[in-house]
Motif scaffolding. Sequence first.
Motif, short mmCIF file in Angstrom:
data_model
loop_
_atom_site.label_atom_id
_atom_site.label_comp_id
_atom_site.label_asym_id
_atom_site.label_seq_id
_atom_site.Cartn_x
_atom_site.Cartn_y
_atom_site.Cartn_z
N ASN A 99 10.18 24.16 13.10
CA ASN A 99 9.35 23.51 13.17
C ASN A 99 9.26 22.85 12.32
N LEU A 100 9.60 21.10 12.64
CA LEU A 100 10.03 20.24 12.06
C LEU A 100 8.33 19.98 10.64
N THR A 101 7.29 20.06 10.81
CA THR A 101 5.89 19.93 10.12
C THR A 101 5.80 21.26 9.31
N GLU A 102 6.23 22.67 9.66
CA GLU A 102 6.31 24.03 8.53
C GLU A 102 7.47 23.62 7.74
N PHE A 103 8.53 23.24 8.39
CA PHE A 103 10.35 22.98 6.87
C PHE A 103 9.14 21.76 6.31
N LEU A 104 9.42 21.01 6.57
CA LEU A 104 8.63 20.21 5.40
C LEU A 104 7.46 20.45 4.41
N MET A 105 6.45 21.11 4.96
CA MET A 105 5.45 21.92 4.05
C MET A 105 5.56 22.44 3.38
N LYS A 106 6.83 23.11 3.43
CA LYS A 106 7.75 24.00 2.30
C LYS A 106 9.31 24.02 1.62
N LEU A 107 9.02 22.40 1.97
CA LEU A 107 10.09 22.02 1.15
C LEU A 107 9.55 21.55 -0.12
N SER A 123 4.88 17.18 -6.38
CA SER A 123 5.59 17.58 -7.03
C SER A 123 6.96 16.99 -6.93
N ASP A 124 7.44 15.14 -6.82
CA ASP A 124 8.05 15.00 -6.23
C ASP A 124 9.27 15.27 -5.44
N PHE A 125 7.98 15.01 -4.07
CA PHE A 125 8.73 15.51 -2.59
C PHE A 125 9.40 14.25 -1.64
N LEU A 126 8.83 12.99 -1.87
CA LEU A 126 9.77 11.60 -1.35
C LEU A 126 11.33 11.86 -2.33
N LYS A 127 10.71 12.09 -3.73
CA LYS A 127 12.49 12.06 -4.64
C LYS A 127 12.92 12.86 -4.07
N ARG A 128 12.49 14.33 -4.09
CA ARG A 128 13.50 15.57 -3.72
C ARG A 128 14.19 15.65 -2.16
N GLU A 171 1.05 -1.34 0.55
CA GLU A 171 0.28 0.08 0.12
C GLU A 171 0.86 1.26 0.06
N TRP A 172 2.00 1.77 0.71
CA TRP A 172 2.98 2.71 0.56
C TRP A 172 2.96 2.42 -0.63
N GLU A 173 4.17 1.43 -1.40
CA GLU A 173 4.83 2.02 -2.36
C GLU A 173 3.34 2.62 -3.40
N ARG A 174 2.47 2.10 -3.71
CA ARG A 174 1.78 3.08 -4.33
C ARG A 174 1.17 4.70 -4.24
N PHE A 175 0.87 4.54 -2.48
CA PHE A 175 0.47 5.70 -1.98
C PHE A 175 1.48 6.44 -1.94
N SER A 176 2.84 6.27 -2.12
CA SER A 176 4.40 6.84 -2.69
C SER A 176 4.64 7.37 -4.00
N LYS A 177 3.73 6.73 -4.56
CA LYS A 177 4.17 7.52 -6.53
C LYS A 177 2.90 8.48 -6.21
N HIS A 178 1.74 7.56 -5.93
CA HIS A 178 0.52 8.88 -5.95
C HIS A 178 0.98 10.37 -5.11
N PHE A 179 1.44 9.92 -3.86
CA PHE A 179 1.59 11.63 -3.61
C PHE A 179 2.62 11.88 -3.91
N ASP A 180 4.03 11.73 -4.62
CA ASP A 180 5.25 12.32 -5.03
C ASP A 180 4.34 13.06 -6.85
N HIS A 181 3.79 12.58 -7.18
CA HIS A 181 2.75 13.30 -8.57
C HIS A 181 2.41 14.05 -7.79
N VAL A 182 1.35 14.43 -6.72
CA VAL A 182 0.52 15.10 -6.52
C VAL A 182 1.27 16.41 -5.75
#
Length: 214
Positions: A206-214, A144-149, A131-142
């Motif tokens: 703030n960790l969440t704010e840092f990730l939100m802006k990344l 802008s490749d956040f996990l890849k970056r 499930e995570w593999e499918r989720f991560s691909k969809h997440f990165d598509h939405v």
Amino acid sequence: YASTLAYSFYGILLIGAFIGSVIFQNKKYKKEKAILESTHLEEQEKKEFLVQQSKEKIDLLERQKLETEVKFKNQELAAATMNLLQKSQMLTSIEASLEKLKKSSRKKEDVYGEIDRLLKLVKKENSLSGEWERFSKHFDHVHSDFLKRLGERYPNLSPNDFKLSAYLKMNLSTKEIASLMNISIRGVEASRYRLRKRLQLDSGINLTEFLMKL
């Protein structure tokens, strides 16, 4: 009227008339040229205005299309997240019930063995790797490749760090993250601490704010 002086006068009048005609025609030509130039300029401005309007309409349509696509992708991502959350909660509930049944099933070796088998199966399923593999691909598509970056920028992150980063970027609650990752709330806090260290964040960030802006 037939004298040399008269003819000279007639000649002067003729030359004057010719010059006057030339001047008149020149003025008329300049006037018509100015009118044509003005008309041409107006037409050019109208064309440019229409072109600009067309560009603005195209830009508006493209923005609306993009907004619709993003909205749809966000809805899909929310649905996928909810599906993961519900599955995780269901498996956690089954696991807790089986543990309870296991403790109450004394001397029933066959029941005990079956419960043990089911517990192992639930724990295996609760990893949600597929499930995570499918989720991560969809997440990165939405996003802008956040996990890849994130992986390119911080190559020392663990699989759990990527999961936590994605859930924090979605602004999920600690309880929701705990359920999705199949860990306790304290486990989430410990994971957040480890992630901060690996991202080398100062205490004031703030960790969440840092990730939100990344």
